[in-house]
Design a protein around this motif. Structure first.
Motif, mmCIF file in Angstrom:
data_model
loop_
_atom_site.group_PDB
_atom_site.id
_atom_site.type_symbol
_atom_site.label_atom_id
_atom_site.label_comp_id
_atom_site.label_asym_id
_atom_site.label_seq_id
_atom_site.Cartn_x
_atom_site.Cartn_y
_atom_site.Cartn_z
ATOM 1 N N GLY A 53 14.521 -17.077 59.706
ATOM 2 C CA GLY A 53 14.987 -17.805 60.280
ATOM 3 C C GLY A 53 16.506 -17.815 59.577
ATOM 4 N N ASP A 58 19.288 -11.207 61.550
ATOM 5 C CA ASP A 58 18.459 -12.528 60.578
ATOM 6 C C ASP A 58 17.321 -11.497 59.663
ATOM 7 O OD1 ASP A 58 16.244 -10.629 60.999
ATOM 8 O OD2 ASP A 58 14.831 -12.029 62.822
ATOM 9 N N THR A 78 9.629 -19.039 55.258
ATOM 10 C CA THR A 78 9.805 -18.965 56.126
ATOM 11 C C THR A 78 9.052 -19.444 57.193
ATOM 12 O OG1 THR A 78 10.075 -17.729 58.933
ATOM 13 C CG2 THR A 78 6.963 -17.341 57.597
#
Length: 220
Positions: A53, A58, A78
């Motif tokens: 993120g 990204d 993540t």
């Protein structure tokens, strides 16, 4: 060993960088995907810790671009914990996946496991001066003479030699040995390290004050 750490959260990034450096890694921290690729293009890394993120470019895009040119180990970090995201990351080239919040001991264990896997079967021996370590044979030689070591002594030698730039705390070594052996006494690690130094030399295992132990500079 130098690794690229990609994380946009300042609190997580700062604390993780400190702990990684204490464990013996040289860390380059990128806070965006664009910065990560710039660092990657200008440095030689042996490992990537990658958040998904990220602002702008990204983590998935960063992963894809790195995989086009390199097969170095990549561990995704993540908060995305659903199965679809895990499968997608692995299918796009990640080697492992760790969900936040993570414990630093688990993070270090996964890094070391991936580094061992990356070395593969081609890593047949390690050299430190007149010391030769042959993992497949569980054998240690000094000046070409086979040195007898106990099972627990071998476990310590093997653990430290597999990731020579990492510092292992006493607790981490105890856990490693107890996975293969019986329950340990509180001073067992110190006793075995003393015995190893008696057999292989006092500089074979270095004590890093306040942190733990690491092996000397191995040639691979």
């Amino acid at each position: 060993m130098t690794l690229l750490f990609v994380e946009d959260d300042s609190m997580i990034g700062e604390s993780t960088c400190v702990l990684l450096k204490q464990a013996g890694f040289n860390v380059h921290w990128a806070k965006t995907g664009t910065q990560a690729l710039q660092l990657f293009d200008n440095h030689d890394y042996e490992f990537v810790l990658l958040d998904l993120g990220l602002p702008g470019l990204d983590g998935t895009q960063v992963l894809q671009r790195i995989r086009k040119v390199s097969d170095l180990p990549i561990l995704i970090l993540t908060a995305r914990d659903n199965v679809e995201d895990r499968v997608s990351g692995l299918e796009q080239g990640a080697d492992d996946y760790l969900v936040k919040p993570y414990h630093i001991d688990e993070l270090l264990a996964r890094i070391r496991a991936l580094l061992r896997r990356a070395k593969g079967a081609t890593q047949t021996e390690y050299m430190l001066g007149d010391i030769k370590i042959i993992p497949a044979a569980h054998a240690v030689y000094k000046n070409d003479q086979l040195i007898e070591v106990s099972a627990k002594e071998w476990s310590i030698i093997e653990t430290l030699a597999a990731t020579p730039n990492c510092i292992f705390s006493r607790e981490q070594l105890e856990q490693k040995i107890s996975e293969k052996q019986d329950i340990l006494q509180s001073n067992t690690i110190e006793v075995h390290i003393h015995n190893i130094r008696q057999k292989l030399g006092k500089n074979f295992i270095k004590t890093i004050r306040g942190l733990g132990y690491k092996i000397g500079n191995l040639e691979q």
